[in-house]
Motif scaffolding. Structure first.
Motif, mmCIF file in Angstrom:
data_model
loop_
_atom_site.group_PDB
_atom_site.id
_atom_site.type_symbol
_atom_site.label_atom_id
_atom_site.label_comp_id
_atom_site.label_asym_id
_atom_site.label_seq_id
_atom_site.Cartn_x
_atom_site.Cartn_y
_atom_site.Cartn_z
ATOM 1 N N ILE A 159 -2.868 -8.396 0.235
ATOM 2 C CA ILE A 159 -2.177 -7.570 -0.750
ATOM 3 C C ILE A 159 -0.908 -8.336 -1.121
ATOM 4 O O ILE A 159 -0.180 -8.795 -0.243
ATOM 5 N N GLN A 160 -0.652 -8.475 -2.392
ATOM 6 C CA GLN A 160 0.536 -9.193 -2.854
ATOM 7 C C GLN A 160 1.037 -8.568 -4.142
ATOM 8 O O GLN A 160 0.420 -7.657 -4.683
ATOM 9 N N GLY B 294 5.272 -6.992 -10.374
ATOM 10 C CA GLY B 294 5.894 -5.681 -10.367
ATOM 11 C C GLY B 294 4.970 -4.584 -9.861
ATOM 12 O O GLY B 294 5.322 -3.399 -9.901
ATOM 13 N N TYR B 295 3.774 -4.931 -9.381
ATOM 14 C CA TYR B 295 2.834 -3.971 -8.802
ATOM 15 C C TYR B 295 1.938 -4.718 -7.812
ATOM 16 O O TYR B 295 1.888 -5.943 -7.802
ATOM 17 N N PHE B 296 1.253 -3.954 -6.958
ATOM 18 C CA PHE B 296 0.407 -4.548 -5.932
ATOM 19 C C PHE B 296 -0.939 -4.987 -6.500
ATOM 20 O O PHE B 296 -1.523 -4.293 -7.333
ATOM 21 N N GLN C 169 -0.249 -0.120 -9.159
ATOM 22 C CA GLN C 169 0.550 0.788 -8.337
ATOM 23 C C GLN C 169 1.731 0.062 -7.702
ATOM 24 O O GLN C 169 1.643 -1.106 -7.339
ATOM 25 N N THR C 170 2.832 0.800 -7.543
ATOM 26 C CA THR C 170 4.007 0.267 -6.856
ATOM 27 C C THR C 170 4.167 0.890 -5.466
ATOM 28 O O THR C 170 5.178 0.687 -4.810
ATOM 29 N N SER C 171 3.166 1.649 -5.040
ATOM 30 C CA SER C 171 3.160 2.187 -3.682
ATOM 31 C C SER C 171 1.725 2.177 -3.158
ATOM 32 O O SER C 171 0.777 2.263 -3.938
ATOM 33 N N ILE D 295 4.051 2.458 1.695
ATOM 34 C CA ILE D 295 4.980 1.361 1.427
ATOM 35 C C ILE D 295 5.224 1.301 -0.073
ATOM 36 O O ILE D 295 4.348 1.601 -0.878
ATOM 37 N N PHE D 296 6.453 0.950 -0.426
ATOM 38 C CA PHE D 296 6.874 0.909 -1.824
ATOM 39 C C PHE D 296 7.292 -0.498 -2.199
ATOM 40 O O PHE D 296 7.860 -1.222 -1.386
#
Length: 193
Positions: free
Chosen positions: A15-16, A33-35, A58-60, A177-178
């Motif tokens: 995941i990055q 800016g997102y996963f 998503q950012t979380s 996680i955010f």
């Protein structure tokens, strides 16, 4: 006596939140800016599809720690061929690649690679973290990893984990996680995100 076993679950991928791209004939990491999820194993592409369906931009993320030590931290140095030297945090024993073979070395803070050289923006050897977790909404039997190179992010995770241990809480469980972009200032006074 309680029997404790470690399970070697297969790693799905990574995941990055950035991708390596070529800009002006140089490789640069571009912050998204997102996963996002990536894998080196084509057999796991169906997991990437699940990830992309469940977490589009998503950012979380909802993650689950399956171990009391989900974060490993090490100092590492790289060259064009990959890692050439590393030492796990809290130890003085390291490994160095010489003629494509790993050899034991003594790791210390006065190593030439741990000290920022004149004209360089940072030392050649830097801290990096690896966070291991499950994504229970995707799969409950496959490990995902997240490589963390931001010093502030590593410190925040390490402090949170150590605080939970101090309180006597188990780390095994579900967390969110955010992804937050924080403006930081490097040793030369330059602001970076």
């Amino acid at each position: 006596m309680e029997q404790v076993t470690k399970t070697n679950l297969p790693i799905v991928g990574r995941i990055q939140h950035g991708m390596q791209q070529i800009v002006n004939q140089r490789k640069r990491v571009t912050e998204l800016g997102y996963f996002i999820a990536t894998t080196k194993n084509n057999n796991m592409n169906f997991m990437l599809n699940r990830f992309n369906e469940k977490y589009p931009k998503q950012t979380s993320l909802n993650i689950q720690f399956f171990d009391e030590e989900p974060l490993s931290i090490r100092k590492a140095r790289y060259n064009q061929g990959g890692a050439v030297c590393y030492c796990m945090a809290g130890t003085s024993k390291g490994k160095q690649k010489v003629s494509n073979k790993w050899q034991d070395i003594e790791c210390s803070s006065d190593c030439q690679y741990c000290i920022k050289q004149k004209g360089a923006s940072k030392p050649a050897c830097n801290y990096e973290g690896t966070l291991k977790f499950l994504l229970p909404e995707i799969s409950k039997d496959r490990i995902w990893i997240m490589k963390i190179t931001g010093q502030q992010s590593i410190s925040n995770l390490e402090e949170y984990i150590n605080f939970q241990k101090y309180l006597g809480n188990s780390l095994k469980g579900t967390y969110t996680i955010f992804l937050n972009q924080i403006e930081q200032t490097n040793s030369e006074g330059k602001k970076i995100q």
